[in-house]
Design an enzyme around this catalytic site. Structure first.
Site, PDB file in Angstrom:
ATOM      1  N   ASP A  53     -11.559  -2.077   7.285  1.00  0.00           N
ATOM      2  CA  ASP A  53     -12.060  -0.905   8.142  1.00  0.00           C
ATOM      3  C   ASP A  53     -13.077  -0.022   7.461  1.00  0.00           C
ATOM      4  O   ASP A  53     -14.308  -0.905   6.774  1.00  0.00           O
ATOM      5  CB  ASP A  53     -11.267   0.014   7.100  1.00  0.00           C
ATOM      6  CG  ASP A  53     -10.379  -0.231   5.670  1.00  0.00           C
ATOM      7  OD1 ASP A  53     -11.474  -0.747   5.550  1.00  0.00           O
ATOM      8  OD2 ASP A  53      -9.419  -0.201   4.831  1.00  0.00           O
ATOM      9  N   ASN A 104       0.720   4.474  -2.620  1.00  0.00           N
ATOM     10  CA  ASN A 104       0.971   4.910  -1.435  1.00  0.00           C
ATOM     11  C   ASN A 104       2.044   3.857  -0.843  1.00  0.00           C
ATOM     12  O   ASN A 104       2.995   4.120  -0.105  1.00  0.00           O
ATOM     13  CB  ASN A 104       1.249   6.133  -0.207  1.00  0.00           C
ATOM     14  CG  ASN A 104      -0.146   5.550   0.194  1.00  0.00           C
ATOM     15  OD1 ASN A 104      -0.890   5.315   0.220  1.00  0.00           O
ATOM     16  ND2 ASN A 104      -0.355   6.800   1.117  1.00  0.00           N
TER      17      ASN A 104
END
Ligand code: PGA
Length: 243
Positions: A67, A136
């Site tokens: 990314d 998360n």
């Protein structure tokens, strides 16, 4: 999913190093999928040492990163291109043209996503993908709710991810709001995957992952659909699994 529990972060880094170097020794034209963040730093330090201590050669190796922030120049101190150059690429004998990271400066980010997915398919398949895990459950910048069939795409970063990454920027206002990330399906195209997790702040995430509830609300759980994943975890990150 194979699970390797290590005593501490150093041992996690050491195990990952052994697997990455074994991959390169098996095929010196390997394609490595790489990640940024704190977790792989110990691995990268050891890979750098491996060049001189163990004669590992990167001349023919290609790397494809997960990314990049949208809107940061490559030279920005917090771009992921800079992170990789500083922590790995500038210290090993790899050719810059063999290192692929999404270009976050394109006006037409959607086109860059398509181009990057073609890179994954033409330079790849990735032989060995390194991943960290977010608290998360995110992998790359694939936040909870991401389609498990997603390819490289633009994401709006959730507040918790921007807050977590704010430690690297002068203020949270300077943390980019968008990023380009390999999708979950792009990641699953890799032949082998190593997921690294260390520290108590990852304990909940590791516990959720190992509950084997495969669910898009916890992106890392989709890794259960891949047949060659190794989780390397330290005791702190594993502590809630035992109870
Ligand atoms: P970290 O980030 O390695 O800095 O903990 C991992 C992630 O958020 O994917």
């Amino acid at each position: 999913m194979k699970v390797i529990v290590c005593d501490n972060y150093d041992e996690v880094s050491e195990k990952a190093t052994q697997l990455v170097e074994a991959q390169i020794l098996e095929n010196d034209h390997s394609v490595l999928g790489l990640a940024t963040g704190s977790t792989p730093l110990g691995l990268y330090e050891r890979l750098v040492e491996g060049v001189t201590l163990r004669g590992i050669a990167y001349k023919n190796v290609c790397t494809i990163n997960l990314d990049e922030y949208l809107g940061l120049e490559k030279e920005h101190p917090e771009s992921y291109r800079t992170f990789m150059s500083v922590n790995l690429f500038d210290k090993i004998d790899i050719s810059t043209e063999n290192t692929y990271i999404p270009d976050g400066t394109f006006d037409t980010a959607e086109e860059e996503c398509l181009r990057y997915e073609q890179v994954i398919d033409s330079v790849g398949p990735i032989d060995l993908q390194i991943l960290g895990i977010g608290k998360n459950g995110h992998i790359g910048f694939n936040e909870p709710g991401t389609d498990s069939k997603s390819l490289t795409h633009v994401v709006e970063l959730v507040a918790s991810t921007r807050e977590s990454n704010a430690r690297f920027f002068p203020s949270i206002d300077e943390v980019p709001t968008y990023a380009i990330t390999m999708g979950i399906k792009s990641i699953l195209k890799s032949k082998k995957i190593i997921l690294m997790a260390a520290g108590k702040n990852k304990a909940e995430a590791v516990k959720t992952l190992l509950s084997k509830d495969v669910n898009e609300s916890f992106p890392a759980s989709i890794l259960w659909n891949h047949d060659n994943v190794t989780l390397i975890v330290d005791r702190d990150a594993y502590e809630l699994v035992k109870s």
